[in-house]
Design a protein around this motif. Structure first.
Motif, PDB file in Angstrom:
ATOM      1  N   THR A   2       0.838  -1.203  -0.007  1.00 12.88           N
ATOM      2  CA  THR A   2      -0.049   0.018   0.020  1.00 12.88           C
ATOM      3  C   THR A   2       0.946   1.128   0.003  1.00 12.88           C
ATOM      4  O   THR A   2       1.875   1.199   0.157  1.00 12.88           O
ATOM      5  CB  THR A   2      -0.864  -0.108   1.175  1.00 12.88           C
ATOM      6  N   ALA A   3       0.438   2.272  -0.589  1.00 12.99           N
ATOM      7  CA  ALA A   3       1.123   3.499  -0.441  1.00 12.99           C
ATOM      8  C   ALA A   3       1.430   4.176   0.827  1.00 12.99           C
ATOM      9  O   ALA A   3       0.652   4.010   1.845  1.00 12.99           O
ATOM     10  CB  ALA A   3       0.225   4.772  -1.176  1.00 12.99           C
ATOM     11  N   ARG A  14       2.694   2.895   6.576  1.00  9.48           N
ATOM     12  CA  ARG A  14       1.671   2.645   5.591  1.00  9.48           C
ATOM     13  C   ARG A  14       0.776   1.908   5.841  1.00  9.48           C
ATOM     14  O   ARG A  14       0.573   0.967   6.996  1.00  9.48           O
ATOM     15  CB  ARG A  14       2.453   2.040   4.213  1.00  9.48           C
ATOM     16  N   GLN A  15      -0.427   2.062   5.226  1.00 12.93           N
ATOM     17  CA  GLN A  15      -1.601   1.249   5.543  1.00 12.93           C
ATOM     18  C   GLN A  15      -1.241  -0.204   5.717  1.00 12.93           C
ATOM     19  O   GLN A  15      -0.678  -0.518   4.755  1.00 12.93           O
ATOM     20  CB  GLN A  15      -2.797   1.338   4.729  1.00 12.93           C
ATOM     21  N   GLY A  17      -1.787  -3.889   4.749  1.00 10.31           N
ATOM     22  CA  GLY A  17      -2.320  -4.671   3.302  1.00 10.31           C
ATOM     23  C   GLY A  17      -2.836  -6.196   3.844  1.00 10.31           C
ATOM     24  O   GLY A  17      -2.469  -6.412   4.973  1.00 10.31           O
ATOM     25  N   GLU A  18      -3.418  -6.826   2.990  1.00  8.62           N
ATOM     26  CA  GLU A  18      -3.788  -8.360   3.182  1.00  8.62           C
ATOM     27  C   GLU A  18      -2.787  -9.106   3.371  1.00  8.62           C
ATOM     28  O   GLU A  18      -2.810 -10.089   4.050  1.00  8.62           O
ATOM     29  CB  GLU A  18      -4.615  -8.406   1.732  1.00  8.62           C
ATOM     30  N   ASP A  20       0.002  -8.603   5.115  1.00 11.61           N
ATOM     31  CA  ASP A  20       0.997  -8.321   6.205  1.00 11.61           C
ATOM     32  C   ASP A  20       0.666  -9.138   7.265  1.00 11.61           C
ATOM     33  O   ASP A  20       1.280  -9.124   8.371  1.00 11.61           O
ATOM     34  CB  ASP A  20       0.451  -6.782   6.529  1.00 11.61           C
ATOM     35  N   ARG A  54      -7.826  -1.171   8.611  1.00 15.10           N
ATOM     36  CA  ARG A  54      -8.416  -0.926   7.413  1.00 15.10           C
ATOM     37  C   ARG A  54      -9.558   0.012   7.360  1.00 15.10           C
ATOM     38  O   ARG A  54      -9.958   0.869   6.866  1.00 15.10           O
ATOM     39  CB  ARG A  54      -8.269  -2.143   6.309  1.00 15.10           C
TER      40      ARG A  54
END
Length: 179
Positions: A2-3, A14-15, A17-18, A20, A54
């Motif tokens: 993710t950005a 960063r956010q 992600g799936e 992680d 999220r």
């Protein structure tokens, strides 16, 4: 991946992600890192925390993030900003910061660097009137970092958590208000 949400001198925040969950389980959900946080958690609990992060970003534009070391691209921690999540806390409206740093990166200043950026972001971008952090008295490293961030102990916000082991069952809070 993710950005980035925030970037510091040594870190990318960063956010989550799936992809992680596995690295989080291996690097951060360890006995040492989780010592004062209820111990190592089941995979489903960490997955739910990732989903909540999220959802927080989707709903309010903030949440917990993965900390990546810029030099290596490795995950070195987890941190962020959310509404106080503990159901026994007397202040669910407040913005809460939190962090974990993997054990082989302790005492390198990553938590302070990340949290300084998150606090600034919480005040400047999200207009948080007050930011709090929760820990237990035994977690000296955490409350010392809170003090280093300029936070003040708020005994009026303490609460007991019977789900935590003895010695960690009183949650203490520190707070910082926007000036």
């Amino acid at each position: 991946m993710t950005a980035p949400v925030l970037t510091t001198a040594r870190l990318i925040l960063r956010q989550i992600g799936e992809d992680d969950l596995d690295p989080h389980m291996a690097l951060l959900n360890t006995p040492a890192v989780m010592q004062h946080l209820g111990g190592v958690q089941p995979r489903a609990v960490i997955a739910a925390k990732h989903q909540a992060s999220r959802a927080g970003f989707a709903a309010e534009g903030f949440g917990f993030m993965m900390m990546e070391e810029r030099a290596t691209g490795e995950i070195v921690g987890h941190c962020g900003l959310r509404r106080v999540a503990h159901p026994l806390a007397p202040n669910p409206q407040d913005h809460e910061i939190g962090w974990l740093v993997r054990e082989d990166r302790w005492r390198m200043g990553y938590a302070h660097e990340a949290m300084r950026a998150v606090v600034d972001w919480g005040f400047a971008v999200h207009a948080a009137p007050q930011i709090v952090a929760l820990t237990c008295e035994a977690n000296v490293g955490s409350w010392r970092l809170m003090e280093k961030l300029g936070m003040t102990r708020r005994a009026d916000l303490d609460f007991r958590d019977p789900a935590m082991p003895p010695g960690d069952d009183t949650t203490i809070q520190y707070a910082l208000t926007r000036d």
